[in-house]
Design an enzyme around this catalytic site. Sequence first.
Site, PDB file in Angstrom:
ATOM      1  N   CYS A  50     -12.055 -20.920  14.411  1.00 53.49           N
ATOM      2  CA  CYS A  50     -13.250 -20.831  15.258  1.00 53.49           C
ATOM      3  C   CYS A  50     -13.146 -21.874  16.371  1.00 53.49           C
ATOM      4  O   CYS A  50     -13.013 -23.061  16.098  1.00 53.49           O
ATOM      5  CB  CYS A  50     -14.535 -21.063  14.455  1.00 53.49           C
ATOM      6  SG  CYS A  50     -15.959 -21.058  15.585  1.00 53.49           S
ATOM      7  N   LYS A  70     -19.414 -11.157   9.366  1.00 61.55           N
ATOM      8  CA  LYS A  70     -19.369 -12.324  10.250  1.00 61.55           C
ATOM      9  C   LYS A  70     -18.838 -13.487   9.415  1.00 61.55           C
ATOM     10  O   LYS A  70     -19.147 -13.599   8.218  1.00 61.55           O
ATOM     11  CB  LYS A  70     -20.786 -12.625  10.764  1.00 61.55           C
ATOM     12  CG  LYS A  70     -20.954 -13.960  11.486  1.00 61.55           C
ATOM     13  CD  LYS A  70     -20.226 -13.996  12.801  1.00 61.55           C
ATOM     14  CE  LYS A  70     -20.323 -15.393  13.461  1.00 61.55           C
ATOM     15  NZ  LYS A  70     -19.350 -15.565  14.539  1.00 61.55           N
TER      16      LYS A  70
END
Length: 337
Positions: free
Chosen positions: A139, A50
């Site tokens: 992101c 992640k």
Amino acid sequence: MLKTQIRSLDKKLNKTLDNPFINASGCYCRTKEDLDQLITSSYCSSIISKTCTPLSRDGNPEPRYHQSDTLSINSMGLPNLGLGSYLEYFNTCESTQGIKIISLGGLTLEDNMAMFESIVSKHYMNLVNIDAVEINLSCPNLVGHGQLGYNFNNMNVYLLKILNIVSRKEIELKRRCGLLIGLKLPPYFDMNQFEKVANIIKDQLRYGRRIDFLTCINSIGNGLVIDTDSEKVVIKPKGGFGGIGGSVVKPTALANVRKFHELLGDKLFIIGCGGITNGEDAFHHLLAGANMLSIGTQLMKEGPEVFKRIGLELEDIMKKKGYKNVDDIIGKLKTIQ
Ligand code: RRO
């Protein structure tokens, strides 16, 4: 049949992978249990963590992920265990197949520089068991933080500062750094954007800075999914806005893989990500120019067994078409004359 060769430009890394598959960062890779599942029960050769920050983060409030037949929407907000935990996890991991990647996504340039510096220094002291670092420039879910991948001026300066860390260490220690360095890019939609980003990357390479791979694409930022019955959005953060993945993003993903393969394919390798749900999607990504295949939404739906199914389906297509190797497919897309 699915073996594929991954090379860095300086030939520092030249590795045969059992297959081109890897999880998409964010999917099945946040906790140690997730990563264990990927390592032990799946057919993906490679693994990425992640995206992480220096310290652990809880991320955005739930519900923050939703999926349907054709798409997923998420506003996870970077929940992760912190860099140290992922480095520690990979240090205890015995698998030598494929490549192990840490995805970095600090909220500030300083955080990213500090994390990168720490990884590079530890790498030189043989204290880390990873092959690559992916810098996440895309992101879409952090309130108050625009995506760096869309800010071309800042992206240039940011890359210079981060990549110089490796260049300086290499000069100081008179040894090449064996870590691969990659960038996770957002989806681009305009020909002008592809050219701009490719030029930024070429500039970095011209000055001797390392970029070995691109991951195309992150989710398509700030989509909105509505539930008819409740007349509500389906995720809580940001009024329901979130990054879109799954089948609906495949044409955008293919276009990004294709364009960056055309513009930079002789200089770096590409991890294709977006809308891979079956063997045919995988085949399309390879044709467009992907060297590796990253699976996100479909991994969330099926779990790690997805890699075996898609791998077998891809092998079927290859047999029917007479392809013996994955590498023979990469970038072979034809246009209409
Ligand atoms: O955690 C997230 O919200 C997230 C990240 Br870091 C990312 O890179 N892409 C995405 O769709 N969600």
